[in-house]
Design a protein around this motif. Sequence first.
Motif, PDB file in Angstrom:
ATOM      1  N   PHE A  63      -0.873  -5.344   6.256  1.00 19.37           N
ATOM      2  CA  PHE A  63      -0.398  -4.180   5.503  1.00 19.37           C
ATOM      3  C   PHE A  63      -1.516  -3.165   5.279  1.00 19.37           C
ATOM      4  O   PHE A  63      -1.620  -2.566   4.220  1.00 19.37           O
ATOM      5  N   GLN A  64      -2.355  -2.973   6.274  1.00 22.08           N
ATOM      6  CA  GLN A  64      -3.459  -2.034   6.146  1.00 22.08           C
ATOM      7  C   GLN A  64      -3.012  -0.614   6.473  1.00 22.08           C
ATOM      8  O   GLN A  64      -1.976  -0.399   7.092  1.00 22.08           O
ATOM      9  N   LYS A  65      -3.825   0.345   6.063  1.00 22.54           N
ATOM     10  CA  LYS A  65      -3.629   1.739   6.440  1.00 22.54           C
ATOM     11  C   LYS A  65      -4.649   2.083   7.501  1.00 22.54           C
ATOM     12  O   LYS A  65      -5.810   1.677   7.417  1.00 22.54           O
ATOM     13  N   ILE A  66      -4.209   2.859   8.486  1.00 24.35           N
ATOM     14  CA  ILE A  66      -5.091   3.296   9.565  1.00 24.35           C
ATOM     15  C   ILE A  66      -5.535   4.718   9.251  1.00 24.35           C
ATOM     16  O   ILE A  66      -4.709   5.578   8.922  1.00 24.35           O
ATOM     17  N   TYR A  67      -6.836   4.958   9.352  1.00 24.45           N
ATOM     18  CA  TYR A  67      -7.430   6.256   9.062  1.00 24.45           C
ATOM     19  C   TYR A  67      -8.124   6.797  10.310  1.00 24.45           C
ATOM     20  O   TYR A  67      -8.737   6.045  11.058  1.00 24.45           O
ATOM     21  N   LEU A  68      -8.040   8.091  10.501  1.00 21.74           N
ATOM     22  CA  LEU A  68      -8.802   8.782  11.541  1.00 21.74           C
ATOM     23  C   LEU A  68      -9.770   9.711  10.826  1.00 21.74           C
ATOM     24  O   LEU A  68      -9.336  10.677  10.190  1.00 21.74           O
ATOM     25  N   ASP A  69     -11.044   9.407  10.911  1.00 19.48           N
ATOM     26  CA  ASP A  69     -12.079  10.178  10.212  1.00 19.48           C
ATOM     27  C   ASP A  69     -11.738  10.347   8.734  1.00 19.48           C
ATOM     28  O   ASP A  69     -11.744  11.447   8.184  1.00 19.48           O
ATOM     29  N   ASP A  70     -11.384   9.232   8.085  1.00 18.34           N
ATOM     30  CA  ASP A  70     -11.069   9.162   6.656  1.00 18.34           C
ATOM     31  C   ASP A  70      -9.805   9.908   6.242  1.00 18.34           C
ATOM     32  O   ASP A  70      -9.618  10.217   5.070  1.00 18.34           O
ATOM     33  N   VAL A  71      -8.921  10.214   7.192  1.00 20.08           N
ATOM     34  CA  VAL A  71      -7.629  10.832   6.896  1.00 20.08           C
ATOM     35  C   VAL A  71      -6.546   9.817   7.283  1.00 20.08           C
ATOM     36  O   VAL A  71      -6.504   9.380   8.431  1.00 20.08           O
ATOM     37  N   PRO A  72      -5.684   9.404   6.333  1.00 21.88           N
ATOM     38  CA  PRO A  72      -4.666   8.404   6.671  1.00 21.88           C
ATOM     39  C   PRO A  72      -3.674   8.953   7.697  1.00 21.88           C
ATOM     40  O   PRO A  72      -3.174  10.066   7.561  1.00 21.88           O
ATOM     41  N   ILE A  73      -3.410   8.138   8.737  1.00 17.29           N
ATOM     42  CA  ILE A  73      -2.455   8.575   9.760  1.00 17.29           C
ATOM     43  C   ILE A  73      -1.309   7.591   9.954  1.00 17.29           C
ATOM     44  O   ILE A  73      -0.262   7.965  10.475  1.00 17.29           O
ATOM     45  N   TYR A  74      -1.479   6.329   9.537  1.00 14.97           N
ATOM     46  CA  TYR A  74      -0.399   5.349   9.715  1.00 14.97           C
ATOM     47  C   TYR A  74      -0.591   4.200   8.735  1.00 14.97           C
ATOM     48  O   TYR A  74      -1.713   3.751   8.501  1.00 14.97           O
ATOM     49  N   ALA A  75       0.508   3.719   8.165  1.00 18.72           N
ATOM     50  CA  ALA A  75       0.472   2.576   7.258  1.00 18.72           C
ATOM     51  C   ALA A  75       1.238   1.421   7.907  1.00 18.72           C
ATOM     52  O   ALA A  75       2.452   1.512   8.108  1.00 18.72           O
ATOM     53  N   ILE A  76       0.510   0.375   8.250  1.00 14.82           N
ATOM     54  CA  ILE A  76       1.141  -0.797   8.862  1.00 14.82           C
ATOM     55  C   ILE A  76       1.954  -1.514   7.784  1.00 14.82           C
ATOM     56  O   ILE A  76       1.468  -1.794   6.697  1.00 14.82           O
ATOM     57  N   GLY A  77       3.207  -1.808   8.078  1.00 14.97           N
ATOM     58  CA  GLY A  77       4.070  -2.510   7.142  1.00 14.97           C
ATOM     59  C   GLY A  77       4.638  -1.641   6.045  1.00 14.97           C
ATOM     60  O   GLY A  77       5.142  -2.164   5.048  1.00 14.97           O
ATOM     61  N   ALA A  78       4.606  -0.339   6.195  1.00 13.74           N
ATOM     62  CA  ALA A  78       5.119   0.556   5.149  1.00 13.74           C
ATOM     63  C   ALA A  78       6.636   0.428   4.978  1.00 13.74           C
ATOM     64  O   ALA A  78       7.169   0.801   3.935  1.00 13.74           O
ATOM     65  N   HIS A  79       7.322  -0.107   5.983  1.00 14.71           N
ATOM     66  CA  HIS A  79       8.776  -0.237   5.912  1.00 14.71           C
ATOM     67  C   HIS A  79       9.220  -1.410   5.030  1.00 14.71           C
ATOM     68  O   HIS A  79      10.397  -1.548   4.723  1.00 14.71           O
ATOM     69  N   VAL A  80       8.285  -2.250   4.586  1.00 16.20           N
ATOM     70  CA  VAL A  80       8.609  -3.413   3.760  1.00 16.20           C
ATOM     71  C   VAL A  80       8.538  -3.012   2.288  1.00 16.20           C
ATOM     72  O   VAL A  80       7.535  -2.470   1.834  1.00 16.20           O
ATOM     73  N   ASP A  81       9.609  -3.283   1.558  1.00 13.91           N
ATOM     74  CA  ASP A  81       9.622  -2.888   0.147  1.00 13.91           C
ATOM     75  C   ASP A  81       8.842  -3.882  -0.725  1.00 13.91           C
ATOM     76  O   ASP A  81       8.449  -4.957  -0.279  1.00 13.91           O
ATOM     77  N   THR A  82       8.630  -3.520  -1.954  1.00 16.16           N
ATOM     78  CA  THR A  82       7.785  -4.282  -2.865  1.00 16.16           C
ATOM     79  C   THR A  82       8.337  -5.679  -3.144  1.00 16.16           C
ATOM     80  O   THR A  82       7.566  -6.643  -3.233  1.00 16.16           O
ATOM     81  N   ALA A  83       9.646  -5.813  -3.273  1.00 22.41           N
ATOM     82  CA  ALA A  83      10.240  -7.126  -3.565  1.00 22.41           C
ATOM     83  C   ALA A  83       9.925  -8.126  -2.453  1.00 22.41           C
ATOM     84  O   ALA A  83       9.589  -9.286  -2.726  1.00 22.41           O
ATOM     85  N   LEU A  84      10.018  -7.697  -1.219  1.00 18.81           N
ATOM     86  CA  LEU A  84       9.703  -8.591  -0.104  1.00 18.81           C
ATOM     87  C   LEU A  84       8.215  -8.905  -0.048  1.00 18.81           C
ATOM     88  O   LEU A  84       7.825 -10.016   0.308  1.00 18.81           O
ATOM     89  N   ARG A  85       7.386  -7.949  -0.411  1.00 20.77           N
ATOM     90  CA  ARG A  85       5.943  -8.212  -0.433  1.00 20.77           C
ATOM     91  C   ARG A  85       5.603  -9.263  -1.489  1.00 20.77           C
ATOM     92  O   ARG A  85       4.726 -10.084  -1.298  1.00 20.77           O
ATOM     93  N   VAL A  86       6.309  -9.235  -2.603  1.00 19.66           N
ATOM     94  CA  VAL A  86       6.082 -10.228  -3.649  1.00 19.66           C
ATOM     95  C   VAL A  86       6.551 -11.603  -3.171  1.00 19.66           C
ATOM     96  O   VAL A  86       5.874 -12.618  -3.407  1.00 19.66           O
ATOM     97  N   LEU A  87       7.664 -11.660  -2.471  1.00 17.75           N
ATOM     98  CA  LEU A  87       8.189 -12.938  -1.985  1.00 17.75           C
ATOM     99  C   LEU A  87       7.243 -13.622  -1.005  1.00 17.75           C
ATOM    100  O   LEU A  87       7.284 -14.845  -0.864  1.00 17.75           O
ATOM    101  N   MET A  88       6.401 -12.860  -0.333  1.00 11.45           N
ATOM    102  CA  MET A  88       5.449 -13.463   0.599  1.00 11.45           C
ATOM    103  C   MET A  88       4.509 -14.426  -0.121  1.00 11.45           C
ATOM    104  O   MET A  88       4.011 -15.375   0.471  1.00 11.45           O
ATOM    105  N   PHE A  89       4.259 -14.195  -1.409  1.00 13.32           N
ATOM    106  CA  PHE A  89       3.294 -14.978  -2.162  1.00 13.32           C
ATOM    107  C   PHE A  89       3.890 -16.219  -2.823  1.00 13.32           C
ATOM    108  O   PHE A  89       3.161 -16.989  -3.452  1.00 13.32           O
ATOM    109  N   VAL A  90       5.188 -16.443  -2.692  1.00 18.70           N
ATOM    110  CA  VAL A  90       5.844 -17.582  -3.333  1.00 18.70           C
ATOM    111  C   VAL A  90       5.201 -18.922  -2.949  1.00 18.70           C
ATOM    112  O   VAL A  90       5.066 -19.800  -3.806  1.00 18.70           O
TER     113      VAL A  90
END
Length: 150
Positions: A63-90
């Motif tokens: 779930f990292q963000k990709i930056y080009l010269d310190d400017v964000p250009i893409y967020a890996i896993g941005a399509h996953v909502d917070t509830a599912l991210r919490v469930l990963m830690f169960v």
Amino acid sequence: MDNVQKLDIPGARDTVEVDGVLGVFYKVRVGGQVVKRTKGGWAVPMRSGTTSKLSSRGILPGFQKIYLDDVPIYAIGAHVDTALRVLMFVPFVLIFLNPIVGLPLAVILFFMNVSVVKNPQMPRPVRIILPVVNTLVGALILFLLAGLLA
């Protein structure tokens, strides 16, 4: 959704892609060739003859963000909502059942859950149920191991 994401980098000499965006680990390809990470980032040759630096930041694996010269250009896993991210830690509740065996089992199940919740081809109810079921099976394994070793 494809496992390869083309990055929109104006002025790049070749196409820049991130391979493995639906998993935990990923690779950066420039012009179809995998680029090695050096000095905290990947070198992207530009048409002007200069080189830009592609870097990633983030704590959660997958779930990292990709930056080009310190400017964000893409967020890996941005399509996953917070509830599912919490469930990963169960699975980390397994540590309370047996800290020695529960920790490695929880880490393995966590990495499995990252791939499950990020898969957009799986129906949402399955992406919700699988992390919980995996944890219950892990708990069953811990109880069976405790019974065999006692």
